[in-house]
Motif scaffolding. Structure first.
Motif, PDB file in Angstrom:
ATOM      1  N   ASP A  39     -20.120  30.991  48.379  1.00  0.00           N
ATOM      2  CA  ASP A  39     -19.341  30.199  49.366  1.00  0.00           C
ATOM      3  C   ASP A  39     -19.943  29.057  50.147  1.00  0.00           C
ATOM      4  O   ASP A  39     -19.143  28.132  50.663  1.00  0.00           O
ATOM      5  N   VAL A  40     -20.965  29.554  50.883  1.00  0.00           N
ATOM      6  CA  VAL A  40     -21.683  28.619  51.871  1.00  0.00           C
ATOM      7  C   VAL A  40     -22.872  27.766  51.394  1.00  0.00           C
ATOM      8  O   VAL A  40     -23.310  26.765  52.091  1.00  0.00           O
ATOM      9  N   ALA A  41     -23.647  28.137  50.178  1.00  0.00           N
ATOM     10  CA  ALA A  41     -24.879  27.377  50.130  1.00  0.00           C
ATOM     11  C   ALA A  41     -24.754  26.851  48.590  1.00  0.00           C
ATOM     12  O   ALA A  41     -25.836  27.003  47.862  1.00  0.00           O
ATOM     13  N   THR A  42     -23.363  26.446  48.043  1.00  0.00           N
ATOM     14  CA  THR A  42     -23.461  25.732  46.607  1.00  0.00           C
ATOM     15  C   THR A  42     -22.687  24.609  46.733  1.00  0.00           C
ATOM     16  O   THR A  42     -21.741  24.655  47.653  1.00  0.00           O
ATOM     17  N   PRO A  43     -22.752  23.408  45.993  1.00  0.00           N
ATOM     18  CA  PRO A  43     -21.940  22.494  45.947  1.00  0.00           C
ATOM     19  C   PRO A  43     -20.219  22.782  45.704  1.00  0.00           C
ATOM     20  O   PRO A  43     -19.264  22.327  46.209  1.00  0.00           O
ATOM     21  N   GLU A  44     -20.088  23.858  44.807  1.00  0.00           N
ATOM     22  CA  GLU A  44     -18.926  24.085  44.389  1.00  0.00           C
ATOM     23  C   GLU A  44     -18.175  24.811  45.905  1.00  0.00           C
ATOM     24  O   GLU A  44     -17.046  24.489  46.042  1.00  0.00           O
ATOM     25  N   GLY A  45     -19.012  25.630  46.378  1.00  0.00           N
ATOM     26  CA  GLY A  45     -18.513  26.394  47.790  1.00  0.00           C
ATOM     27  C   GLY A  45     -18.008  25.183  48.584  1.00  0.00           C
ATOM     28  O   GLY A  45     -16.835  25.110  49.123  1.00  0.00           O
ATOM     29  N   TYR A  46     -18.736  24.136  48.779  1.00  0.00           N
ATOM     30  CA  TYR A  46     -18.562  22.779  49.540  1.00  0.00           C
ATOM     31  C   TYR A  46     -17.345  22.130  49.522  1.00  0.00           C
ATOM     32  O   TYR A  46     -16.401  22.008  50.280  1.00  0.00           O
ATOM     33  N   ALA A  47     -17.053  21.966  48.005  1.00  0.00           N
ATOM     34  CA  ALA A  47     -15.966  21.338  47.639  1.00  0.00           C
ATOM     35  C   ALA A  47     -14.604  22.303  47.631  1.00  0.00           C
ATOM     36  O   ALA A  47     -13.663  21.623  48.198  1.00  0.00           O
ATOM     37  N   ARG A  48     -14.858  23.626  47.495  1.00  0.00           N
ATOM     38  CA  ARG A  48     -13.679  24.485  47.901  1.00  0.00           C
ATOM     39  C   ARG A  48     -13.327  24.752  49.271  1.00  0.00           C
ATOM     40  O   ARG A  48     -12.086  24.187  49.752  1.00  0.00           O
ATOM     41  N   ASP A  49     -14.096  24.544  50.200  1.00  0.00           N
ATOM     42  CA  ASP A  49     -13.905  24.691  51.536  1.00  0.00           C
ATOM     43  C   ASP A  49     -14.935  24.361  52.507  1.00  0.00           C
ATOM     44  O   ASP A  49     -15.766  24.987  53.204  1.00  0.00           O
ATOM     45  N   PRO A  50     -14.796  22.904  52.862  1.00  0.00           N
ATOM     46  CA  PRO A  50     -15.774  22.415  53.761  1.00  0.00           C
ATOM     47  C   PRO A  50     -16.049  22.813  55.043  1.00  0.00           C
ATOM     48  O   PRO A  50     -17.162  22.896  55.671  1.00  0.00           O
ATOM     49  N   ASP A  51     -14.771  23.165  55.412  1.00  0.00           N
ATOM     50  CA  ASP A  51     -14.727  23.454  56.806  1.00  0.00           C
ATOM     51  C   ASP A  51     -15.596  24.885  57.061  1.00  0.00           C
ATOM     52  O   ASP A  51     -16.449  24.919  57.985  1.00  0.00           O
ATOM     53  N   MET A  52     -15.481  25.883  55.978  1.00  0.00           N
ATOM     54  CA  MET A  52     -16.443  26.949  56.136  1.00  0.00           C
ATOM     55  C   MET A  52     -17.808  26.789  56.017  1.00  0.00           C
ATOM     56  O   MET A  52     -18.384  27.511  56.899  1.00  0.00           O
ATOM     57  N   VAL A  53     -18.158  25.769  55.192  1.00  0.00           N
ATOM     58  CA  VAL A  53     -19.600  25.353  55.224  1.00  0.00           C
ATOM     59  C   VAL A  53     -20.025  24.953  56.480  1.00  0.00           C
ATOM     60  O   VAL A  53     -21.093  25.124  56.886  1.00  0.00           O
ATOM     61  N   HIS A  54     -19.419  24.013  56.847  1.00  0.00           N
ATOM     62  CA  HIS A  54     -19.706  23.307  58.318  1.00  0.00           C
ATOM     63  C   HIS A  54     -19.873  24.523  59.324  1.00  0.00           C
ATOM     64  O   HIS A  54     -20.801  24.446  60.241  1.00  0.00           O
ATOM     65  N   ARG A  55     -18.888  25.478  59.605  1.00  0.00           N
ATOM     66  CA  ARG A  55     -18.742  26.489  60.405  1.00  0.00           C
ATOM     67  C   ARG A  55     -20.373  27.388  60.331  1.00  0.00           C
ATOM     68  O   ARG A  55     -20.940  27.603  61.229  1.00  0.00           O
ATOM     69  N   PHE A  56     -20.651  27.547  58.909  1.00  0.00           N
ATOM     70  CA  PHE A  56     -21.817  28.245  58.822  1.00  0.00           C
ATOM     71  C   PHE A  56     -23.231  27.578  59.081  1.00  0.00           C
ATOM     72  O   PHE A  56     -23.774  28.181  59.752  1.00  0.00           O
ATOM     73  N   TYR A  57     -23.243  26.180  58.892  1.00  0.00           N
ATOM     74  CA  TYR A  57     -24.220  25.656  59.518  1.00  0.00           C
ATOM     75  C   TYR A  57     -24.196  25.152  60.835  1.00  0.00           C
ATOM     76  O   TYR A  57     -25.318  25.123  61.400  1.00  0.00           O
ATOM     77  N   ASN A  58     -22.986  24.972  61.309  1.00  0.00           N
ATOM     78  CA  ASN A  58     -23.053  24.696  62.825  1.00  0.00           C
ATOM     79  C   ASN A  58     -23.591  26.027  63.582  1.00  0.00           C
ATOM     80  O   ASN A  58     -24.197  25.621  64.711  1.00  0.00           O
ATOM     81  N   ASP A  59     -22.938  27.105  63.276  1.00  0.00           N
ATOM     82  CA  ASP A  59     -23.359  28.519  63.791  1.00  0.00           C
ATOM     83  C   ASP A  59     -24.939  28.476  63.719  1.00  0.00           C
ATOM     84  O   ASP A  59     -25.716  28.781  64.813  1.00  0.00           O
ATOM     85  N   ARG A  60     -25.538  28.257  62.454  1.00  0.00           N
ATOM     86  CA  ARG A  60     -27.108  28.356  62.672  1.00  0.00           C
ATOM     87  C   ARG A  60     -27.742  27.345  63.340  1.00  0.00           C
ATOM     88  O   ARG A  60     -28.771  27.682  63.934  1.00  0.00           O
ATOM     89  N   ARG A  61     -27.241  26.129  63.394  1.00  0.00           N
ATOM     90  CA  ARG A  61     -27.739  25.044  64.247  1.00  0.00           C
ATOM     91  C   ARG A  61     -27.780  25.242  65.925  1.00  0.00           C
ATOM     92  O   ARG A  61     -28.790  25.272  66.477  1.00  0.00           O
TER      93      ARG A  61
END
Ligand SMILES: CC(C)NC(=O)[C@H](Cc1c[nH]c2ccccc12)NC(=O)[C@H](CCCC/N=C(/NCCC(=O)O)S[C@H]1O[C@H](COP(=O)(O)OP(=O)(O)OC[C@H]2O[C@@H](n3cnc4c(N)ncnc43)[C@H](O)[C@@H]2O)[C@@H](O)[C@H]1O)NC(=O)OCc1ccccc1
Length: 232
Positions: A39-61
């Motif tokens: 969901d968060v570390a594949t191009p497919e996951g990013y295409a499916r739900d970019p907001d979820m991916v941004h939340r994942f990396y924003n939290d880690r940042r």
């Protein structure tokens, strides 16, 4: 065993930053127990739900930029080795945190990218970021709308600077792997590359990695103890 002119290649993983307060991926309570890698570390996951991916990396940042998160004795020891070893020391990290840089390492490759950088999906321009990233962000270079993504290498994507890494592995006299479980390729294959070229291979980890049998020497224990002792 080593000549002063010998080249040393070091590979690090999430385990070296654990004692700085950053989670590993596959240990108990690790990142991949909380979120699905797909969901968060594949191009497919990013295409499916970019907001979820941004939340994942924003939290880690935000976690990385916490005041109490800083380089530990293992990061410091590797920076010292780079400064004091007469030959070349190349540090290849799978980590996207900036703790090696903060410790003073300079001859450094982030083969899986960097959390404090974003990249334009259209022109490839890379920018430094410390704030949250979102689909609202446009590219300052080419003006592309909503195309800024975390500058990290997702599963199925080609890691960075692979040519330079293989060239250095092919001419290294010593290969040291620190704080990585040896589950993710091509990084997990570096020990084999180094062995083929006659390098002495050493594993420093909390426990045996997937590739433990491929190492000439193994030292198990927390990195903040094992790495300074090994560098000494
Ligand atoms: C899961 C695995 C089976 N899948 C892969 O490997 C895939 C597919 C694949 C390719 N080749 C294969 C061959 C066989 C099987 C599969 C493949 N690889 C890819 O897709 C790669 C891209 C992979 C990159 C994915 N992105 C990450 N991260 C970035 C984002 C992000 O961070 O969010 S990977 C992610 O896992 C990496 C590895 O994890 P570790 O760092 O090892 O962390 P882990 O938690 O697993 O282990 C921690 C260790 O530390 C130890 N430890 C804990 N505390 C301490 C302590 N205190 N002290 C010391 N040690 C400690 C623990 O004991 C443990 O051993 C991380 O660094 C992290 O970057 N791309 C690619 O192959 O492109 C084509 C290609 C082919 C050939 C040549 C060139 C290119």
């Amino acid at each position: 065993m080593l000549k002063p002119s010998d080249r040393i290649v070091i590979l690090t993983g999430a385990g070296i930053s654990k004692e700085s307060g950053l989670d590993t991926f596959r240990c108990a309570g690790g990142v991949w127990e909380r979120v699905r890698l797909e969901d968060v570390a594949t191009p497919e996951g990013y295409a499916r739900d970019p907001d979820m991916v941004h939340r994942f990396y924003n939290d880690r940042r935000r976690g990385l930029l916490q005041a109490d998160v800083r380089p530990n004795a293992a990061h410091d020891a590797l920076a010292r080795l780079e400064r004091e070893w007469p030959g070349e020391v190349l540090l290849v990290t799978q980590n996207i945190d900036d703790l090696h840089e903060r410790a003073g390492s300079r001859n450094l490759i982030h083969m899986h990218g960097e959390l404090l950088k974003a990249r334009c999906g259209v022109c490839g321009a890379i920018t430094e970021i410390r704030a949250d990233l979102s689909v609202e962000d446009d590219c300052a270079d080419c003006g592309a709308v909503a195309e800024m993504r975390p500058h990290v290498v997702w599963f199925g994507e080609m890691p960075l600077e692979m040519e330079r890494i293989y060239q250095n592995l092919a001419t290294s006299a010593l290969f040291v792997s620190i704080g990585t479980s040896g589950n993710v390729y091509p990084a997990a294959g570096f020990v084999q590359e180094a062995r083929i070229n006659g390098a002495h291979t050493v594993e420093l980890n909390l426990e045996p990695s997937e590739g433990a049998t491929l190492f000439d020497e193994k030292i198990y224990g927390p990195a903040t103890g094992a790495v300074p002792a090994f560098v000494e």
